[in-house]
Each structure stands twice: as structure tokens, then as C-alpha cells.
Scaffold this motif. Structure first.
Motif, PDB file in Angstrom:
ATOM      1  N   UNK A 437       0.814  -1.227   0.000  1.00  0.00           N
ATOM      2  CA  UNK A 437       0.000   0.000   0.000  1.00  0.00           C
ATOM      3  C   UNK A 437       0.840   1.266   0.000  1.00  0.00           C
ATOM      4  N   UNK A 438       1.917   1.274   0.775  1.00  0.00           N
ATOM      5  CA  UNK A 438       2.795   2.439   0.760  1.00  0.00           C
ATOM      6  C   UNK A 438       3.508   2.621  -0.562  1.00  0.00           C
ATOM      7  N   UNK A 439       3.838   1.510  -1.233  1.00  0.00           N
ATOM      8  CA  UNK A 439       4.534   1.590  -2.522  1.00  0.00           C
ATOM      9  C   UNK A 439       3.631   2.207  -3.586  1.00  0.00           C
ATOM     10  N   UNK A 440       2.398   1.717  -3.706  1.00  0.00           N
ATOM     11  CA  UNK A 440       1.500   2.271  -4.728  1.00  0.00           C
ATOM     12  C   UNK A 440       1.169   3.727  -4.419  1.00  0.00           C
ATOM     13  N   UNK A 441       1.077   4.061  -3.130  1.00  0.00           N
ATOM     14  CA  UNK A 441       0.849   5.456  -2.771  1.00  0.00           C
ATOM     15  C   UNK A 441       2.026   6.336  -3.151  1.00  0.00           C
ATOM     16  N   UNK A 442       3.252   5.814  -2.976  1.00  0.00           N
ATOM     17  CA  UNK A 442       4.438   6.584  -3.340  1.00  0.00           C
ATOM     18  C   UNK A 442       4.519   6.795  -4.849  1.00  0.00           C
ATOM     19  N   UNK A 443       4.209   5.757  -5.640  1.00  0.00           N
ATOM     20  CA  UNK A 443       4.237   5.897  -7.104  1.00  0.00           C
ATOM     21  C   UNK A 443       3.177   6.892  -7.567  1.00  0.00           C
ATOM     22  N   UNK A 444       1.987   6.797  -7.008  1.00  0.00           N
ATOM     23  CA  UNK A 444       0.906   7.719  -7.401  1.00  0.00           C
ATOM     24  C   UNK A 444       1.263   9.159  -7.045  1.00  0.00           C
ATOM     25  N   UNK A 445       1.819   9.358  -5.852  1.00  0.00           N
ATOM     26  CA  UNK A 445       2.183  10.715  -5.442  1.00  0.00           C
ATOM     27  C   UNK A 445       3.363  11.251  -6.249  1.00  0.00           C
ATOM     28  N   UNK A 446       4.334  10.383  -6.542  1.00  0.00           N
ATOM     29  CA  UNK A 446       5.527  10.838  -7.255  1.00  0.00           C
ATOM     30  C   UNK A 446       5.224  11.244  -8.687  1.00  0.00           C
ATOM     31  N   UNK A 447       4.254  10.590  -9.341  1.00  0.00           N
ATOM     32  CA  UNK A 447       3.944  10.876 -10.743  1.00  0.00           C
ATOM     33  C   UNK A 447       2.626  11.626 -10.922  1.00  0.00           C
ATOM     34  N   UNK A 448       1.980  12.000  -9.814  1.00  0.00           N
ATOM     35  CA  UNK A 448       0.701  12.725  -9.871  1.00  0.00           C
ATOM     36  C   UNK A 448      -0.326  11.949 -10.717  1.00  0.00           C
ATOM     37  N   UNK A 449      -0.442  10.659 -10.443  1.00  0.00           N
ATOM     38  CA  UNK A 449      -1.368   9.812 -11.187  1.00  0.00           C
ATOM     39  C   UNK A 449      -2.683   9.688 -10.430  1.00  0.00           C
ATOM     40  N   UNK A 450      -3.806   9.537 -11.140  1.00  0.00           N
ATOM     41  CA  UNK A 450      -5.086   9.396 -10.440  1.00  0.00           C
ATOM     42  C   UNK A 450      -5.267   8.043  -9.763  1.00  0.00           C
ATOM     43  N   UNK A 451      -4.569   6.997 -10.249  1.00  0.00           N
ATOM     44  CA  UNK A 451      -4.758   5.670  -9.672  1.00  0.00           C
ATOM     45  C   UNK A 451      -3.534   4.814  -9.948  1.00  0.00           C
ATOM     46  N   UNK A 452      -3.144   4.021  -8.955  1.00  0.00           N
ATOM     47  CA  UNK A 452      -2.072   3.033  -9.088  1.00  0.00           C
ATOM     48  C   UNK A 452      -2.480   1.812  -8.264  1.00  0.00           C
ATOM     49  N   UNK A 453      -2.336   0.641  -8.848  1.00  0.00           N
ATOM     50  CA  UNK A 453      -2.654  -0.596  -8.144  1.00  0.00           C
ATOM     51  C   UNK A 453      -1.719  -1.718  -8.576  1.00  0.00           C
ATOM     52  N   UNK A 454      -1.661  -2.769  -7.783  1.00  0.00           N
ATOM     53  CA  UNK A 454      -0.834  -3.948  -8.074  1.00  0.00           C
ATOM     54  C   UNK A 454      -1.726  -5.180  -7.954  1.00  0.00           C
ATOM     55  N   UNK A 455      -1.722  -6.008  -8.992  1.00  0.00           N
ATOM     56  CA  UNK A 455      -2.472  -7.260  -8.979  1.00  0.00           C
ATOM     57  C   UNK A 455      -1.512  -8.431  -9.134  1.00  0.00           C
ATOM     58  N   UNK A 456      -1.815  -9.515  -8.439  1.00  0.00           N
ATOM     59  CA  UNK A 456      -1.039 -10.758  -8.516  1.00  0.00           C
ATOM     60  C   UNK A 456      -2.031 -11.894  -8.733  1.00  0.00           C
ATOM     61  N   UNK A 457      -1.876 -12.588  -9.856  1.00  0.00           N
ATOM     62  CA  UNK A 457      -2.775 -13.692 -10.208  1.00  0.00           C
ATOM     63  C   UNK A 457      -4.236 -13.250 -10.226  1.00  0.00           C
ATOM     64  N   UNK A 458      -4.469 -12.042 -10.737  1.00  0.00           N
ATOM     65  CA  UNK A 458      -5.827 -11.526 -10.840  1.00  0.00           C
ATOM     66  C   UNK A 458      -6.409 -10.984  -9.552  1.00  0.00           C
TER      67      UNK A 458
END
Length: 734
Positions: A437-458
Motif C-alpha cells: 500500500x505504501x509503494x503504490x501510494x508513493x508511485x501515485x504521489x511521485x507521478x501525480x497519477x489518479x490511480x495506481x494498483x498492483x495485482x497478482x494472479x488476478x
């Protein structure tokens, strides 16, 4: 039941849920009508019919109440449509005023420059833009007051645009003085309301037509109450609009003595717009991504207006046409309210901010260099040319820096992939096991993206933001895709830009490692749970075998011993028979104990070692069922000490393979070879005739499972020279 007591079909349902589903909830008016109808039904009777009750049907009143509902709805729809056309009509009136102003300018004989100098062109264009954009907003959002404020703003500017040439036409035609004074009054008092009231109030209400919070009511009331001061300042002056013209009616002869009031009025205007800007800043900080995109449209217009208006305020002789930037404000507001997803507004704002900052820096540098070079540069070299060259040289290296600053504000650290990767690494280092959760939040904040998520095996592992228009980015580890990074596109984007893909490609490497580590951690936890379950299952089996097998046998031994002891002095023969039974039962118990021990670990491994136990078993399997001899040889030289689990697995696989040779292969020679290098290798070959592919059975499945339990590999099947069983196990390195 009389007619007055009859109930409608909707009222006959006895179940409350059915009644609620079939009927609409009666309003207070309908309930009152029902009550009045019931009373009339109860009290009305006819003497001519001997006092029989004459019912007045209550159903007619209810039906009339229900029949009025579609009428009310249609009236609301027509009212909504009517207000839309009212907005269109008012905007058309403003457009007509501007067209009339153009015609009157030509009738007055004005040139284009004269029309510009009299502000007819600028006021006309402002009137058109505000009126049309206001009508557009009111058409699509009739309940939003911003559209109506813009329509009023446009009419104010358009009235001034048509009034200026009309005044001169009436003056040249020697029209009545009273008419000229009335027209002069209308011109002087029309446009100030657009600047002092309608525009700042619209900015306070942008974008949803509501104030940012109830606390902003004081600011809105202050803008409304103090707006007449600016109108009085602009219209109460005794000076005529043009030389030889007449003054209006609402003028003040002692106008100049009120200079402190007019100064306060100017400060009031600055404060009104400052409050509007502060309101927009508060909205931006509290709003979601959609509202922020709307606010960015207004920010874009404000930046462009700032670029054009800065010379107007600082440089004397700036053309009046710079005021034509003001129509961008209503256009931006209309787009923000009606079509805010038209394009990537972030990119446009980024470039506009860059050039706005650059323009301010350029004009500041120009003013400073003019003051410095005025006494040093000779007039024959041309002061303006020298200053222009120097300013150009100073600004050239500034532009890239400004662009980087603005891009960082709009797109984050997209230009610095290493910084983004560093932020991701910090999150992983803080919580390597559950830090997704902290990683996706950091990527979203760093690139000013509206959404970032990570999926594993769907399965969604972690996410941040609202998912909309998502693009997947594969996370690969060792050539295998271990998951996906879901990236939400910014408004107006149809695909990820190359710059975004470069950053995400760099970030995907540590993310893939983290996802792989997370998966291994989950698999390890699952393996531990299986080991615990297997251990408990083995304990349950031992307990069952001891209780159901060995326990009764030992109990019988104890009873037999007691009986023999009691009969020794009475019946020696019977006691001797009991002792014989006791001997037999004791041997049976010993056999059960050995069987249990053998199931835990073959005793031959502890007595003879792995190689000795295999040779002993090979000697026992030297004859087939048909009586033919089988020559079984064991080759295992230089075998080191092996872990206990590995010894058991190797012994079970080798003995099961040799048993299959004796039972099924019709072979005469079998070879068991054990080799040990970086891994333990077990191979059993025979010279039996090939009889097609081997059908999987319990024995083959058991050997395969034993190899898999220790991380080994297993294969079995026919070969050109007979049958072959091959298993390998990794050896733990010290």
C-alpha cells in the motif's frame, strides 16, 4: 359494503410490504382529501330514501389528487425548459447589443483604432464571451448561478459597447440633452457591475455554484454589499465621456473630495479578487481529482490573462488589445463546468505557467536593465536593441529551469526516474513484507497519477486512488510475469507517455522483486501450514494405531498373565496353556511395535546405512514371481552423510523402483546407481522388454510426491534399453 366504503385495488392488499411496493406514499394534501371525503361519506344521507346513507365516493378525490401528479411534473419540466430559453434570450440580447455597437461605430465614422481606443472593441468582445458562455452554462446547468452571473456580466459589457458610439451619434444628431444624459448614465453605470459584482461572485461560487464552506458567506455578502461603491466611483464623476459630450444624471459635484473613498474602493476590488483566489485555492486543496481538473481550466485562463495584463500594469503605452485576454476566463469556466475532460489540462497548464513565469522574469529583467544601461549605452547604438539582446541572453538558460519546476508541480518527479525509484525503495525498506500500500501510494504521489494498483494472479494486492481508464504494466521476474502494475491515465490522456513508461519501467524492477518475494513468503507460510497439518495427521495416525492395535493386544496380555498366575496352584495344565497364549500375544505386540517403528523410519537405515539397507533390499528382490532370477546390483561409492529426510526419501524411491522391476518388467538385470555431486541422483535401470508408455499408479505417484516434498525432480518411463526411473535431490550447501 356500500359504494362509499369500497376500496381501490391498491388499498386491498393486506401485506405491508406489498402495499408499500404498489402505492406511492400519500402526501399531506392527499391524506387531507381522503379524510374530508370520508367525513362527507359518513354524514350525508337522503330523507327521501328513508334515511339511507348516500355515499359520496372518496375514490374520486384520491384519483383527482393522483391525476395532478403528472401535471406537476410536466409543469416543472416546462419551467426548466423555460429558464433555459430565458438564458438564451438574454444572451441573444447581449449579442444584439454588440452587433448594434459595431453598426453604430460605422455610422459614427469611427476608424478601427478609434473603436479600440474607446474600449468598444474590448467591451464588445467581453460582452459576447460572457453572454454566450453564460448561456451555455445556464443551458446545461440551469441551477448553477454562475451561468446567470456571466449572462449579466456580458450584458453589462455589451451595453457599454453599444452605448459609446450611440452617445456620439446622438450628440452629432443634436438629440435631446435629457436623452443623451440618460444614455451617458446607463453607459457609466453598466460595466462596473460586471467587474465589481458578477465576476468575483462567480469566482467565489466556481465550479458547482456553491460557496466553498458556510464561512465564505461573509465574503460573498461583503462583495455584494460593497459592489455599488465601484459603480459609484466609475459613474459619479462629472467628466463627460468624450470632449464636448454631456454628463450623466447620477454625478457628484464634489467627486474629487471623496478621493479617500475611491482609494478604499480600489483596495476593495483587489480584496474581492484576492478572496476569490483564496477560495479557489481552498477548493483545490480539498477537492478530488475531477474538481481539480475543473479548477485547472480556470488556472490556465488566469495564467494567460496574467501574461497579457502584466505589461498593462507595468509598462506605459501597452496596447488596449491586451484586454482581449479577459474573454478566456468565461471560456475556461464554461469548459470546466460543461466539458472539463476535453483534453489533458495538466499539460496545457504546465506550458502556460512556464511562459507566464518567463514573461514576468523577462519584463522584470527588461525594466532593471533599462535603468542600468540608460546612462552607459550611447543613443547611437540603440538602447532598446542592446537591452533586448542582454535580456535574451539572460532568459535563454532560465526557460529549461522554469519548465522543470512547473513540470514537477504538474507531473511530479517524472523527469527524475531515480528519485521515484528511491521513494519506492524507501517504502520497501520500511516494510518489505506488507509495504505494497505504501509503494503504490508513493508511485501515485511521485507521478501525480489518479490511480495506481498492483495485482497478482488476478487478485488486487494494493491500490491508491480511484480506478478509471487503467493501463496495465507487466511486472516480470526471471522472465516470468509475476504481476501487473495498474496505472490510471490522467484526464485527457489516451495512453501512457514515453516519459511515464520510462519511469514505470525503472520502478517495475524492484516492484517485481517485491511481488516475487511476497509470493514466496505466502508460499512459505502455506508450506509451513501443510507441514504442521502433516505432523498432526501423523500423530493422529500413530495414536489410532496404538489405541486400536497395540492397546488391545497389551490389555489381553495383562489379563492372560493375571489368569495364569491365579491358576498356577489350582490347575497347572490350564496355566501352562495360558502362558503359551501369553507368549503368542506378546510376540504379536512386538510385531506391531516393529511395524509402527518401520513406518516411521526403516530400521535398516540406522543399522546398515543407506547403501547397506539398499543392498539388503536388493538381495531380497532377486527372484521374480514366475521363479526367474533377477540380478540386482547396487552402485554407490563415495556417498557422503545425508540428512535423515533425504535418506528416507532415497530409500523409499529406490526400493519401490526395484519392487516394480521384479513385479512388472520381466527383466533379468537391474542396476541401482546412486551418484552425488551438487545433487543426489538416484537411477534404477533394467533390461526388460519395452511394453509402451507406463500407466501412472500409486507407486509412481508416491515416488513423485516424495521427490517434490524435498524440492527434487522425478521422471520414469521406458527407455531404448528397458525401463528407467530417475530422481534428483538438491543438497543443502553449508
Amino acid at each position: 359494503m356500500t359504494e362509499g366504503e369500497a376500496q381501490s385495488p391498491h388499498q386491498t392488499s393486506r401485506h405491508p410490504a406489498v402495499r408499500h411496493r404498489l402505492t406511492w406514499r400519500p402526501s399531506a394534501r392527499r391524506r387531507a382529501a381522503q379524510s374530508a371525503a370520508a367525513q362527507r361519506t359518513a354524514i350525508q344521507s337522503s330523507p327521501a330514501q328513508g334515511g339511507a346513507i348516500q355515499s359520496v365516493p372518496a375514490r374520486s378525490t384520491v384519483q383527482r389528487a393522483e391525476a395532478q401528479q403528472p401535471t406537476v411534473q410536466r409543469w416543472r419540466v416546462w419551467r426548466w425548459i423555460g429558464w433555459r430559453w430565458v438564458a438564451v434570450g438574454l444572451a441573444a440580447f447581449g449579442v444584439a447589443e454588440v452587433i448594434a455597437g459595431i453598426a453604430l461605430s460605422r455610422a459614427a465614422g469611427w476608424s478601427v483604432q478609434e473603436a479600440i481606443d474607446s474600449f468598444t472593441v474590448t467591451n464588445g468582445l467581453m460582452g459576447l464571451s460572457f453572454a454566450i458562455c453564460g448561456a451555455l452554462i445556464a443551458w446545461y446547468r440551469p441551477h448553477n448561478p454562475i451561468g446567470w452571473l456571466f449572462v449579466a456580466d456580458g450584458i453589462g459589457h455589451a451595453t457599454t459597447a453599444v452605448g459609446a458610439p450611440l452617445t456620439e451619434v446622438l450628440h452629432d444628431a443634436s438629440a435631446p440633452i435629457g436623452l443623451q444624459r440618460v444614455l451617458s448614465t446607463v453607459i457609466s453605470y453598466s460595466w462596473p457591475w460586471s467587474i465589481a459584482l458578477f465576476l468575483p461572485l462567480a469566482l467565489l461560487l466556481f465550479p458547482d455554484g456553491k460557496l466553498a464552506s458556510p464561512r465564505w458567506r461573509i465574503a460573498a455578502i461583503a462583495v455584494v454589499v460593497t459592489a455599488p461603491l465601484f459603480a459609484l466611483e466609475m459613474g459619479a464623476g462629472p467628466t463627460p465621456a468624450f470632449e464636448g459630450g454631456v454628463t450623466g444624471y447620477l454625478t457628484i459635484s464634489w467627486y474629487d473630495s471623496l478621493q479617500p473613498l475611491w482609494t478604499a474602493t480600489e483596495l476593495r476590488g483587489l480584496l474581492a479578487y484576492a478572496l476569490a483566489i483564496a477560495s479557489l485555492v481552498v477548493r483545490f486543496r480539498r477537492s478530488d481529482e475531477t474538481r481539480r481538473r475543473q479548477l485547472l481550466w480556470l488556472l490556465l485562463a488566469a495564467v494567460i490573462v496574467l501574461i497579457f495584463m502584466t505589461p498593462w500594469a507595468l509598462v506605459a503605452g501597452t496596447p488596449i488589445l491586451v484586454l482581449l485576454a479577459f474573454p478566456l476566463v468565461p471560456i475556461a469556466v464554461a469548459v470546466a463546468i460543461v466539458r472539463h475532460q476535453l483534453l489533458d489540462i495538466r499539460l496545457v497548464v504546465s506550458r502556460a505557467l512556464t511562459w507566464a513565469l518567463l514573461s514576468i522574469v523577462a519584463m522584470g529583467a527588461y525594466a532593471a536593465l533599462v535603468a542600468m544601461t540608460d546612462s552607459f549605452i550611447s543613443s547611437r547604438f540603440g538602447r532598446s536593441a542592446a537591452v533586448t539582446v542582454i535580456v535574451a541572453l539572460l532568459i535563454a538558460p532560465v526557460l529549461p529551469q522554469l519548465q522543470r519546476l512547473v513540470d514537477r508541480a504538474m507531473y511530479g518527479d517524472r523527469r527524475d526516474p531515480a528519485r521515484v525509484a528511491s521513494r519506492v525503495g524507501e517504502q520497501l525498506a520500511t516494510n518489505p513484507a506488507g509495504g505494497m500500500p505504501g509503494v503504490v501510494g508513493a508511485v501515485r504521489s511521485a507521478l501525480r497519477l489518479p490511480y495506481v494498483g498492483i495485482t497478482v494472479d488476478g487478485v488486487l494486492l494494493a491500490s491508491a486512488g480511484a480506478a478509471a481508464n487503467v493501463v496495465p504494466v507487466d511486472l516480470s521476474y526471471g522472465g516470468t510475469t509475476v504481476g501487473s502494475l495498474l496505472v490510471g491515465l490522467r484526464s485527457g490522456e489516451s495512453a501512457l507517455s514515453p516519459a511515464d513508461r520510462n519511469v514505470l519501467a525503472l520502478v517495475a524492477v524492484p516492484l517485481a522483486v517485491a511481488v516475487h518475494a511476497t509470493r514466496l513468503s505466502a508460499e512459505l507460510q502455506t508450506s509451513r501450514e501443510k507441514l504442521v497439518a502433516a505432523r498432526e495427521e501423523e500423530r493422529r495416525r500413530l495414536r489410532r494405531d496404538l489405541h486400536d492395535g497395540l492397546g488391545p493386544t497389551l490389555t489381553g496380555v495383562a489379563f492372560t498373565a493375571d489368569a495364569a498366575a491365579n491358576l498356577v496352584s489350582i490347575d497347572a495344565t490350564r496355566a501352562s496353556e495360558l502362558l503359551s497364549d501369553l507368549r503368542r500375544d506378546t510376540r504379536t505386540a512386538i510385531g506391531d511395535v516393529r511395524r509402527l517403528v518401520d513406518d516411521l523410519r526403516p530400521p535398516a537405515l540406522d543399522e546398515l546405512g543407506l547403501v547397506g539397507a539398499l543392498r539388503q533390499r536388493a538381495d531380497q528382490l532377486s527372484w521374480r514371481a514366475d521363479g526367474a532370477a533377477v540380478s540386482v546390483s547396487v552402485s554407490a561409492e563415495g556417498l557422503p552423510a545425508l540428512p535423515a529426510a533425504l535418506e528416507v526419501a532415497a530409500y523409499r524411491i529406490a526400493t519401490e523402483a526395484l519392487t516394480n522391476v521384479v513385479r512388472h518388467s520381466r527383466a533379468r538385470v537391474a542396476v541401482l546407481a546412486l551418484r552425488c555431486g551438487t545433487e543426489l541422483e538416484i537411477e534404477v535401470t533394467d533390461d526388460g522388454p519395452p511394453n509402451g508408455a507406463w500407466q501412472p499408479g500409486v507407486g509412481l505417484q508416491a515416488m513423485r510426491e516424495r521427490a517434490a516434498e524435498l524440492g527434487g525432480a522425478f521422471e520414469a518411463g521406458p527407455s531404448p534399453t528397458g525401463g528407467r526411473v530417475h530422481a534428483t535431490f538438491p543438497l543443502a550447501t553449508p
